[in-house]
Write an enzyme that holds these catalytic residues in place. Sequence first.
Site, PDB file in Angstrom:
ATOM      1  N   GLU A 228      -1.963  -2.514  -6.545  1.00  0.00           N
ATOM      2  CA  GLU A 228      -2.498  -1.275  -7.096  1.00  0.00           C
ATOM      3  C   GLU A 228      -1.365  -0.313  -7.436  1.00  0.00           C
ATOM      4  O   GLU A 228      -1.345   0.326  -8.465  1.00  0.00           O
ATOM      5  CB  GLU A 228      -3.426  -0.671  -6.049  1.00  0.00           C
TER       6      GLU A 228
ATOM      7  N   ILE B 162       5.631   2.481   5.328  1.00  0.00           N
ATOM      8  CA  ILE B 162       5.818   1.095   5.758  1.00  0.00           C
ATOM      9  C   ILE B 162       6.158   0.131   4.606  1.00  0.00           C
ATOM     10  O   ILE B 162       7.024  -0.733   4.759  1.00  0.00           O
ATOM     11  CB  ILE B 162       4.599   0.645   6.591  1.00  0.00           C
TER      12      ILE B 162
ATOM     13  N   GLY C 200      -7.298   1.467  -2.472  1.00  0.00           N
ATOM     14  CA  GLY C 200      -7.563   0.054  -2.764  1.00  0.00           C
ATOM     15  C   GLY C 200      -7.489  -0.826  -1.535  1.00  0.00           C
ATOM     16  O   GLY C 200      -7.394  -2.052  -1.660  1.00  0.00           O
TER      17      GLY C 200
ATOM     18  N   GLY D 233       0.803  -1.218   0.000  1.00  0.00           N
ATOM     19  CA  GLY D 233       0.000   0.000   0.000  1.00  0.00           C
ATOM     20  C   GLY D 233       0.835   1.268   0.000  1.00  0.00           C
ATOM     21  O   GLY D 233       2.005   1.282  -0.387  1.00  0.00           O
ATOM     22  N   ILE D 234       0.216   2.317   0.487  1.00  0.00           N
ATOM     23  CA  ILE D 234       0.800   3.655   0.419  1.00  0.00           C
ATOM     24  C   ILE D 234       1.441   4.009   1.771  1.00  0.00           C
ATOM     25  O   ILE D 234       1.058   3.456   2.792  1.00  0.00           O
ATOM     26  CB  ILE D 234      -0.315   4.655   0.025  1.00  0.00           C
ATOM     27  N   GLY D 235       2.421   4.919   1.772  1.00  0.00           N
ATOM     28  CA  GLY D 235       3.040   5.358   3.032  1.00  0.00           C
ATOM     29  C   GLY D 235       4.448   4.789   3.194  1.00  0.00           C
ATOM     30  O   GLY D 235       4.990   4.148   2.289  1.00  0.00           O
TER      31      GLY D 235
HETATM   32  N1  COA Z   1      -4.484  10.237  15.326  1.00  0.00           N
HETATM   33  C1  COA Z   1      -4.037  11.426  14.901  1.00  0.00           C
HETATM   34  N2  COA Z   1      -3.147  11.556  13.869  1.00  0.00           N
HETATM   35  C2  COA Z   1      -2.730  10.434  13.269  1.00  0.00           C
HETATM   36  C3  COA Z   1      -3.156   9.159  13.669  1.00  0.00           C
HETATM   37  C4  COA Z   1      -4.086   9.086  14.735  1.00  0.00           C
HETATM   38  N3  COA Z   1      -4.543   7.914  15.182  1.00  0.00           N
HETATM   39  N4  COA Z   1      -2.554   8.232  12.882  1.00  0.00           N
HETATM   40  C5  COA Z   1      -1.776   8.908  12.017  1.00  0.00           C
HETATM   41  N5  COA Z   1      -1.875  10.224  12.258  1.00  0.00           N
HETATM   42  C6  COA Z   1      -1.146  11.302  11.569  1.00  0.00           C
HETATM   43  C7  COA Z   1       0.330  11.201  11.843  1.00  0.00           C
HETATM   44  O1  COA Z   1       0.678  11.832  13.043  1.00  0.00           O
HETATM   45  C8  COA Z   1       0.907  11.911  10.646  1.00  0.00           C
HETATM   46  O2  COA Z   1       0.776  13.303  10.849  1.00  0.00           O
HETATM   47  P1  COA Z   1       1.849  14.349  10.257  1.00  0.00           P
HETATM   48  O3  COA Z   1       1.717  14.230   8.774  1.00  0.00           O
HETATM   49  O4  COA Z   1       1.386  15.651  10.806  1.00  0.00           O
HETATM   50  O5  COA Z   1       3.179  13.890  10.775  1.00  0.00           O
HETATM   51  C9  COA Z   1      -0.030  11.511   9.520  1.00  0.00           C
HETATM   52  O6  COA Z   1      -1.239  11.086  10.173  1.00  0.00           O
HETATM   53  C10 COA Z   1       0.462  10.380   8.642  1.00  0.00           C
HETATM   54  O7  COA Z   1       0.857   9.329   9.452  1.00  0.00           O
HETATM   55  P2  COA Z   1       1.935   8.279   8.981  1.00  0.00           P
HETATM   56  O8  COA Z   1       2.053   7.237  10.049  1.00  0.00           O
HETATM   57  O9  COA Z   1       3.178   8.964   8.531  1.00  0.00           O
HETATM   58  O10 COA Z   1       1.147   7.743   7.762  1.00  0.00           O
HETATM   59  P3  COA Z   1       1.512   7.088   6.393  1.00  0.00           P
HETATM   60  O11 COA Z   1       2.097   8.055   5.458  1.00  0.00           O
HETATM   61  O12 COA Z   1       2.215   5.797   6.610  1.00  0.00           O
HETATM   62  O13 COA Z   1       0.004   6.806   5.912  1.00  0.00           O
HETATM   63  C11 COA Z   1      -2.301   6.231   6.140  1.00  0.00           C
HETATM   64  C12 COA Z   1      -0.898   6.144   6.733  1.00  0.00           C
HETATM   65  C13 COA Z   1      -3.238   5.406   6.983  1.00  0.00           C
HETATM   66  C14 COA Z   1      -2.765   7.672   6.103  1.00  0.00           C
HETATM   67  C15 COA Z   1      -2.233   5.656   4.709  1.00  0.00           C
HETATM   68  O14 COA Z   1      -1.713   4.365   4.742  1.00  0.00           O
HETATM   69  C16 COA Z   1      -3.597   5.610   4.039  1.00  0.00           C
HETATM   70  O15 COA Z   1      -4.066   6.609   3.547  1.00  0.00           O
HETATM   71  N6  COA Z   1      -4.231   4.417   3.995  1.00  0.00           N
HETATM   72  C17 COA Z   1      -5.559   4.255   3.425  1.00  0.00           C
HETATM   73  C18 COA Z   1      -5.525   3.946   1.956  1.00  0.00           C
HETATM   74  C19 COA Z   1      -4.901   2.640   1.618  1.00  0.00           C
HETATM   75  O16 COA Z   1      -4.562   1.835   2.462  1.00  0.00           O
HETATM   76  N7  COA Z   1      -4.737   2.386   0.346  1.00  0.00           N
HETATM   77  C20 COA Z   1      -4.202   1.111  -0.079  1.00  0.00           C
HETATM   78  C21 COA Z   1      -3.521   1.047  -1.315  1.00  0.00           C
HETATM   79  S1  COA Z   1      -2.787   2.551  -1.871  1.00  0.00           S
END
Ligand code: COA
Length: 432
Positions: free
Chosen positions: A237, A218, A335, A214-216
């Site tokens: 995706e 990890i 996705g 996925g995205i991010g």
């Molecule tokens: N409460 C408050 N803020 C939160 C939080 C929570 N429980 N969890 C994450 N955040 C904030 C973080 O502090 C961070 O903030 P910042 O940008 O100000 O530093 C931001 O959210 C991003 O967190 P991070 O852990 O760096 O996220 P990431 O870039 O690894 O993305 C998702 C995580 C969940 C946002 C991302 O995976 C997503 O959009 N997933 C849904 C879509 C998906 O899974 N698609 C699948 C195929 S593409």
Amino acid sequence: MDWKELYKQKCVTAEEAISHIHDGDRVVTAFGCCEPVGIERVMLENYKQFHDVQVSNMLLIGDTFWVHDEVKGHFKYNSFFASASSRAALANGDADFTTSHFYEIPAVLHDVIKPRVTIMSVCPPDENGYVSLGTSVDYIESTLHYCDVKIAQVNKYVPRAQGRAVKHISEFDYFVEIDEPLLEVPAAPLSDVERAIGKNCASLINDGDCLQLGIGGIPNAICEELKNKKDLGLHSEMVSDGVVDLIKSGVINNSKKQTHNGVTVLAFAFGTKKLFDFMDNNPAIEMHPVEYVNHPVEISKNDNMVSINSCIQVDLMGQVVSDTIGLRQFSGVGGQVDFVRGATLSKGGRSIMAMPSTTKNDTISKIVPTITENSAVTTPRNDVNYIVTEYGVAQLKGQTLKNRARALINIAHPNFREELKAEFKRRFNEDF
Ligand code: COA
């Protein structure tokens, strides 16, 4: 007519191409690294000539073109996935948000949004008149089948990606030649927490598995931990730079896949020049439309499919919130559910939700008794299988509510375990 003659006839200035957009039109554009920014910039410069034009795309990664104050009343942006560039405009109503599983977005566009104009990026034609949509095939490919006005920015920096990315120039109405380096999404350096999550995820991945990443941050951490695996497949995706070395070294060789054996299948790519160069003319990577790549049934045709996505919050029942924080639209479902369900349907398949146990410098636990009020559940508890943090793995499928809570508390950050245990006692009338 010779294709070169046809191409010459279709080549126009950006000003002429966009003059075919009418007031009240709905326009859809490619997104990500292949967002056609050269044409969009000219639309923005000439915004006064447009009125009430809706522009939809998946998400914005660069300039906030469509949400600039001065374009109000001229353009209105409609997003399928909030990003840093659009969150503020979405929160204050200057932009709209449409929620949809990614595999359904082409149908949502065709049946509901009904764009009249589509704009995308392509590489220059080859000797037979074929261009490629490059890093973005996803929902944009299908718009070539029904939009009245089909415009492409021809850009030598777009990689000649293979698969359904390849299109003949006869499928377009107007070409605008503008060369400019693609937008890039570089990976941030990995943190120790991400590395630990990567290791825990890798412990659930076997040789021969077929992966979705996925995205991010990890996914790149996971790629780092897969270097000693064998015969992995990729049906995803999206990918970012992290997979390039794994494919080059043969760790990902797609040899065990039931569909597209030997080939990596993607809907879009999100990375830097390293990834674009690797995709260029590479027959081992095929780009296909998202209604195909992300369709849960299509995903499930590969055995041992492992989906790996990330999320914002998990409650003690295992409900997963991935795209909202309360009423705030933070990202999108993308996705995620498509692949969770596809992996679940796959023989030997598994779905993994991987996240740091805390955020904001360990002040907020992502494992919570109940989800934040007004947040939307992205992946329902009945779809969830493995949750992974830097502290380990919680396997939830088939588990009682009590065992789910227990497993999740065991992988929560130690600073929050006592309060989660107190909730456990309240909820189940039993010491943890
Ligand atoms: N409460 C408050 N803020 C939160 C939080 C929570 N429980 N969890 C994450 N955040 C904030 C973080 O502090 C961070 O903030 P910042 O940008 O100000 O530093 C931001 O959210 C991003 O967190 P991070 O852990 O760096 O996220 P990431 O870039 O690894 O993305 C998702 C995580 C969940 C946002 C991302 O995976 C997503 O959009 N997933 C849904 C879509 C998906 O899974 N698609 C699948 C195929 S593409």
